[in-house]
Design an enzyme around this catalytic site. Structure first.
Site: not given
Ligand code: PAF
Length: 277
Positions: A28-29, A31, A34, A58, A182-183
């Protein structure tokens, strides 16, 4: 677009999807990086499933699980715009019910780089990705080159365990100044954000040296280290030039080589890589 939270319901919905089915696993989140995975899946499949699951297994004990950025309503709007068929959004207890006790350990390629810096990270990744593959039964699954070692680990798992799907790697999406999307970039202060493109500049320096005919890993690493050293906000975690398949360090650089690095800016740890073909 259907949003499904339980394993039973998505297995049921999966039976009604046209083939081939492409899966984009995410935390999720979302950008643009994705969304480019989703676009790629959309181009090559009759149906697209995106999973959103911040996978607790993880994250290490010292890592940012509770602070990991989340934005489900905004993610769903973006996925709808990309014509996603199903979003799988399971709660933690659905994926890891009480008594859960089975793990996928990919040995060898997980010993280096991120695996060395983050023990048990790839066990969590391989386990959850294996579960997602079993639940959704995709024909192909899409992963970003930004997490280069993750792609190597997942491909190895798919080969070693004879899984019946194709793993597709999609090029890293970058900001105009070269910073890989990157998130975690949201954690950077304005000064750190201005400094962060030094990762990509140092990777480009390695590519330039390689194209000029340099094959000496040690001297390439020295040049990258010197370039990063000019950025006072950057603390290098590791820089590596490794065989892109086995991830073993190379002293004599030969294609395909994975040039990768992890660098801290304050509390934020960024990774990036390129492949020398
Ligand atoms: O790359 C990620 O976001 C995660 O590692 C993944 C593949 C979704 C597994 O949790």
């Amino acid at each position: 677009m259907q949003v499904i939270e339980t394993i039973a319901a998505i297995k049921e919905a999966r039976r009604r999807l046209a083939a081939p089915v492409g899966l984009v696993p995410t935390m999720g989140y979302l950008h643009q990086g994705h969304l480019n995975l989703v676009k790629e899946a959309r181009t090559h499949n009759a149906a697209v499933v995106v999973s959103i699951f911040v996978n607790p297994t993880q994250f290490g004990p010292q890592e940012d699980l509770s602070q990991y950025p989340r934005s489900v309503p905004c993610d769903l709007t973006q996925l709808k715009n990309e014509r996603t068929d199903i979003v799988f959004l399971p709660p933690v207890a659905e994926m890891y019910p009480p008594g859960f006790n089975s793990w996928v350990d990919v040995e060898g390629v997980t010993e280096f780089l991120e695996g060395a810096a983050r023990p048990s990270h790839f066990r969590g990744v391989a386990t959850v990705v294996n579960k997602l593959f079993n639940i959704i039964q995709p024909d192909s699954a899409y992963f970003g080159q930004k997490d280069a070692q993750q792609v190597v680990v997942i491909k190895k798992m798919v080969t070693d365990l004879n899984m019946n799907l194709e793993i597709v790697t999609v090029a890293t999406t970058r900001e105009p100044d070269g910073l890989a999307m990157s998130s975690r970039n949201v954690y950077l202060s304005p000064d750190e954000r201005r400094a962060a493109p030094v990762l990509f500049r140092s990777l480009q320096r390695a590519r330039q040296l390689y194209l000029e005919g340099n094959r000496d890993g040690a001297s390439m690493l020295r040049e990258m280290t010197a370039l990063l050293g000019h950025e006072p906000l950057a603390t290098v975690d590791y820089i590596s030039i490794a065989n892109a398949v086995t991830l073993e360090e190379m002293t004599a650089v030969a294609a395909p080589a994975l040039v990768s690095l992890a660098v801290r800016f304050g509390k934020t740890r960024l990774i990036d890589n390129i492949i020398l073909e």
